[in-house]
Scaffold this motif. Structure first.
Motif: not given
Length: 300
Positions: A108-121
């Motif tokens: 779950e943490a890795v999935a959220q980390a990937r999402r947050l990185a993508a959203e922040a560019g």
């Protein structure tokens, strides 16, 4: 930041199982329980004010000024952040021009980390793996800098194997940098409010290893937010500074720096005051004691 060491003082205490509780599981089962626990924590952390993922906190906020001086320039370097949780600190490395990779055992943490990185560019990579299987997960990739800490070491049952993993993942001349909560901080506990004449902080928990894993059944995590919906049980292992240093030396790394500091990135105790750099320290009425430590080592 991945820690149970900074939980509020009303948390369920760490300790051996109470009388009458069945014998605790073996280490692999404890690690799986921790993985499930961090999966359950992740949505609470993502929504919390503590992490400030709505933009109210910057990636840099999680770093003490001395860390950047110890690490040096990171632009163009391959940086691996072990036990990275949501990648809040990994992001700061990317912002400084590093090729940043975060690794964590929580799906779950890795999935959220990937999402947050993508959203922040931000261009960052996140790998899901137990730290002990990091070499297998990363293949032949090696790194100029490996960073970890702020609540990571307590989830490691075997420091020698951990240090060997770090050494194998470093390039020759590469730097390992650990910033961790001091064992003395972990040993401190609050004085019960019913005893106002006693000094406000006392030694209440183990500093050194020796009791094996310590179990916690805390229903809440260290951030603001609701109780965990499931998987509230977790396990921690105590490691003194000497044990950590010995493990790093045993893996063939050369220790360049060991510092202790009286500051924390959040007010662990109600009496703490701002230190002037965005972090927190005990007031002048309290003794100056180490609350965190940093270790820098180099692979020959």
């Amino acid at each position: 930041m991945t820690t149970e060491q900074n939980e509020s003082t009303d948390r369920a205490p760490l300790g051996p199982p109470p009388a009458g509780r069945p014998e605790e599981p073996g280490t692999p089962e404890m690690v799986r329980a921790n993985e499930a626990n961090w999966d359950a924590r992740t949505p609470v952390h993502v929504a919390s004010a503590f992490y400030g993922l709505d933009g109210s906190r910057r990636a840099e906020d999680w770093f003490a000024p001395f860390e950047w001086g110890d690490l040096g320039a990171l632009a163009g370097r391959d940086v691996l952040h072990l036990q990275c949780h949501l990648g809040t600190e990994t992001a700061a490395f990317a912002d400084r021009g590093a090729r940043a990779v975060g690794l964590d055992f929580s799906t779950e943490a890795v999935a959220q980390a990937r999402r947050l990185a993508a959203e922040a560019g931000r261009e960052m990579e996140f790998v899901r793996s137990d730290v002990y299987r990091a070499v297998e997960a990363l293949g032949d990739r090696r790194f100029d800098v490996i960073y970890t800490g702020k609540g990571a070491v307590c989830y490691l049952p075997d420091l020698a194997a951990w240090a060997d993993t770090v050494a194998e993942l470093l390039r020759p001349g590469g730097t390992f940098y650990l910033v961790e909560f001091h064992p003395l901080l972990n040993a401190l506990g609050p004085t019960p409010p019913a005893d106002p004449d006693t000094p406000p902080l006392l030694l209440r928990h183990d500093y050194l290893a020796g009791r094996g894993a310590l179990r916690s059944d805390a229903p809440t995590t260290y951030t603001d937010g609701p109780p965990l919906a499931s998987a509230a049980t977790s396990y921690e292992w105590r490691h003194g500074v000497g044990e950590v240093v010995s493990a790093v030396l045993g893996a063939g790394l050369s220790v360049q720096l060991l510092r202790e500091t009286e500051v924390l990135p959040w007010p662990r105790f109600p009496s703490m005051v701002p230190d002037g750099n965005g972090w927190w320290r005990l007031p002048d009425t309290e003794p100056i004691i180490p609350l965190m430590y940093a270790l820098k080592a180099v692979k020959p």
